[in-house]
Design a protein around this motif. Structure first.
Motif, mmCIF file in Angstrom:
data_model
loop_
_atom_site.group_PDB
_atom_site.id
_atom_site.type_symbol
_atom_site.label_atom_id
_atom_site.label_comp_id
_atom_site.label_asym_id
_atom_site.label_seq_id
_atom_site.Cartn_x
_atom_site.Cartn_y
_atom_site.Cartn_z
ATOM 1 N N LEU A 249 33.234 45.737 30.715
ATOM 2 C CA LEU A 249 33.751 44.746 31.663
ATOM 3 C C LEU A 249 34.347 43.548 30.936
ATOM 4 O O LEU A 249 35.389 43.012 31.336
ATOM 5 N N ARG A 250 33.683 43.111 29.852
ATOM 6 C CA ARG A 250 34.223 41.993 29.080
ATOM 7 C C ARG A 250 35.533 42.381 28.413
ATOM 8 O O ARG A 250 36.500 41.592 28.399
ATOM 9 N N ILE A 251 35.600 43.597 27.873
ATOM 10 C CA ILE A 251 36.820 44.061 27.200
ATOM 11 C C ILE A 251 37.989 44.106 28.186
ATOM 12 O O ILE A 251 39.104 43.679 27.870
ATOM 13 N N ILE A 252 37.734 44.610 29.397
ATOM 14 C CA ILE A 252 38.796 44.678 30.402
ATOM 15 C C ILE A 252 39.198 43.279 30.865
ATOM 16 O O ILE A 252 40.382 42.995 31.079
ATOM 17 N N ALA A 253 38.219 42.398 30.994
ATOM 18 C CA ALA A 253 38.510 41.039 31.471
ATOM 19 C C ALA A 253 39.444 40.295 30.526
ATOM 20 O O ALA A 253 40.311 39.533 30.976
ATOM 21 N N VAL A 254 39.287 40.481 29.224
ATOM 22 C CA VAL A 254 40.111 39.757 28.252
ATOM 23 C C VAL A 254 41.360 40.552 27.858
ATOM 24 O O VAL A 254 42.178 40.051 27.081
ATOM 25 N N SER A 255 41.512 41.761 28.367
ATOM 26 C CA SER A 255 42.676 42.573 28.023
ATOM 27 C C SER A 255 43.902 42.088 28.787
ATOM 28 O O SER A 255 43.822 41.218 29.662
ATOM 29 N N ASP A 256 45.047 42.700 28.476
ATOM 30 C CA ASP A 256 46.306 42.299 29.104
ATOM 31 C C ASP A 256 46.607 43.061 30.387
ATOM 32 O O ASP A 256 47.667 42.869 30.979
ATOM 33 N N VAL A 257 45.698 43.941 30.820
ATOM 34 C CA VAL A 257 45.947 44.709 32.029
ATOM 35 C C VAL A 257 45.890 43.801 33.247
ATOM 36 O O VAL A 257 45.061 42.884 33.324
ATOM 37 N N THR A 258 46.789 44.013 34.196
ATOM 38 C CA THR A 258 46.871 43.166 35.387
ATOM 39 C C THR A 258 45.815 43.546 36.418
ATOM 40 O O THR A 258 45.092 42.695 36.935
ATOM 41 N N THR A 259 45.724 44.830 36.736
ATOM 42 C CA THR A 259 44.797 45.318 37.753
ATOM 43 C C THR A 259 44.238 46.664 37.309
ATOM 44 O O THR A 259 44.972 47.501 36.781
#
Length: 453
Positions: free
Chosen positions: A289-299
């Motif tokens: 969840l932390r990795i996705i939160a700081v990634s560049d993916v929009t949704t």
């Protein structure tokens, strides 16, 4: 086929049972089919599971919904085996295991010596339990279907069309390009691409978020790991064009989140305008969840095939959208059980009855189905509102993730904020009233008519 012509079952002929962790999803499936679901009475004592079947199953077709994923997969698998054993001893006519996520599906071949093929072993165990059929969603490896003998009916459905409809109608896609994050994901990406292309060709974009600029047909691309000569680091090589386009990464599972993060970075470096990610199963282990939160993916769009929780203040809530797998599963159950097809489209991009408007405490307030086979009118009303949200194509949570508490709506959605707020208020009100009441369940047709009203 001819079997449907000769005999159509009634909802009262079917027993729908929820294993631990699958209560909410089973409630949704039952609401769509007009079948009152029953939750297993299970308790743990001294590390062992003690359970009792909630109703009479003698000579009745029984469908057991079990979410075998996440940290408790082994415990849930043991509980499923005990449920199936109890059903066999209680003389159930036919037992179908509805497994939205097929556990151990990533271990479908031998990569080295002295290791089991766990996906095949799970198939053998399910058959040895006494399961007559298995229904699942978006297998990690298609060869898993061949692990079952002809005695056990196996069916796999897909949630990709629903995810495609959600992005097509709710996210103003501009020149979308569907991206396979690895070679083994090409088949799934192609299926998503076909669904998106069909929606584009049919002009099915009647959402309030539809844009007159979003007229370009979708295209396909693929990312392949590539190691440059003299370098130990692997790079992602893009096959296709994404410059100035909205890239949609399509995979079956999100586990660590690292694949999504690496792919989104590579796509933005290649000139993509925005990056979306779609996966049927959200495992979300460890720091994902932390990795996705700081990634560049929009949704990031996933389904509720695997139960997971997100801390209330976690920033990933702004990116995460959870769609319900219930419409797809309900249609498959209706087909297997020879029931009339549900009125709700199986491509419906509906939201689960958990998340932005139901927390765990209030979910318990709604009440599970009792052993007498009745469903709370409160949950019926919640289901009707749930279906109405889809029919009006209202993404509760606005233009952000649908599990956020106070989603910040973009300019495209702000003009309809009052309508969303009214729906949210109705859902909140239905949790307060009639919590202790019970009554006969409504059929799917009744729910659809209520929702359209």
């Amino acid at each position: 086929g001819w079997a449907h012509t000769l005999y159509m079952a009634e909802p009262s002929d079917i027993v729908l049972i929820a294993a631990t962790g699958a209560e909410s999803l089973t409630d949704e499936i039952g609401g769509i089919l007009g079948i009152p679901p029953a939750a297993i009475d299970a308790e743990d004592a001294d590390g062992e599971t003690h359970l009792r079947l909630p109703c009479n199953v003698r000579l009745r077709d029984t469908y057991v919904v079990a979410c075998l994923g996440g940290a408790g997969v082994n415990r849930f698998f043991v509980e499923l085996s005990l449920i199936v054993s109890g059903l066999r001893r209680a003389s159930a006519a036919r037992i179908t295991a509805v497994l939205p996520y097929y556990a151990y599906g990533r271990q479908a071949r031998k990569h080295t010596s002295r290791v089991p093929i766990s996906a095949a072993d799970v198939a053998s165990l399910l058959e040895e339990m006494g399961v007559d059929g298995v229904l699942t969603l978006d297998l990690h490896k298609e060869e898993i279907a061949g692990f079952f003998s002809p005695r056990c009916h196996f069916a796999s459905a897909s949630c990709q069309p629903a995810a495609a409809r959600y992005l097509h109608t709710q996210r103003q896609l501009r020149r979308p390009v569907v991206v396979a994050p690895h070679a083994s994901g090409v088949t799934l990406a192609k299926a998503f691409f076909d669904s998106l292309a069909e929606l584009h060709a049919s002009g099915d974009g009647g959402s309030r978020f539809a844009s007159p600029r979003a007229g370009a047909a979708p295209t396909l691309a693929m990312l392949l790991p590539h190691k440059a000569s003299g370098s130990e680091r692997r790079h992602l090589e893009l096959i296709g064009e994404v410059r100035g386009q909205d890239a949609i990464i399509v995979d079956d599972i999100i586990d660590s989140g690292k694949t999504i993060a690496r792919c989104s970075e590579a796509l933005l470096e290649a000139g993509a305008a925005r990056v979306f990610a779609v996966a049927t199963h959200g495992i979300f282990s460890e720091e994902s969840l932390r990795i996705i939160a700081v990634s560049d993916v929009t949704t990031v769009v996933v389904t509720n095939s695997v139960p997971f929780s997100v801390p209330r203040d976690h920033p990933v809530r702004r990116k995460l959208v959870v769609l319900s797998a219930a419409p797809v599963l309900a249609h498959q159950v209706a087909k297997l059980a020879r029931l009339p097809p549900p009125s709700l489209d199986q491509m419906a991009a509906t939201f689960p009855m958990t998340g932005s408007f139901f927390d765990q405490r209030r979910s318990r307030q709604l009440g599970r189905s009792s052993s007498s086979g009745v469903v709370s009118p409160l949950r019926e009303r919640a289901q009707a509102l749930h279906l109405r949200a889809y029919q009006e194509e209202i993404g509760v949570g606005g233009a952000e993730g649908n599990i956020s508490d106070e989603a910040e709506m973009g300019s495209e959605g702000s003009r309809d904020a009052d309508r969303d707020a009214d729906l949210h208020a109705d859902l909140e009100a239905c949790m307060v009233d009639l919590a202790s009441c019970s009554g006969p369940p409504r059929s799917a047709h009744d729910l659809a008519s209520l929702s359209s009203g």
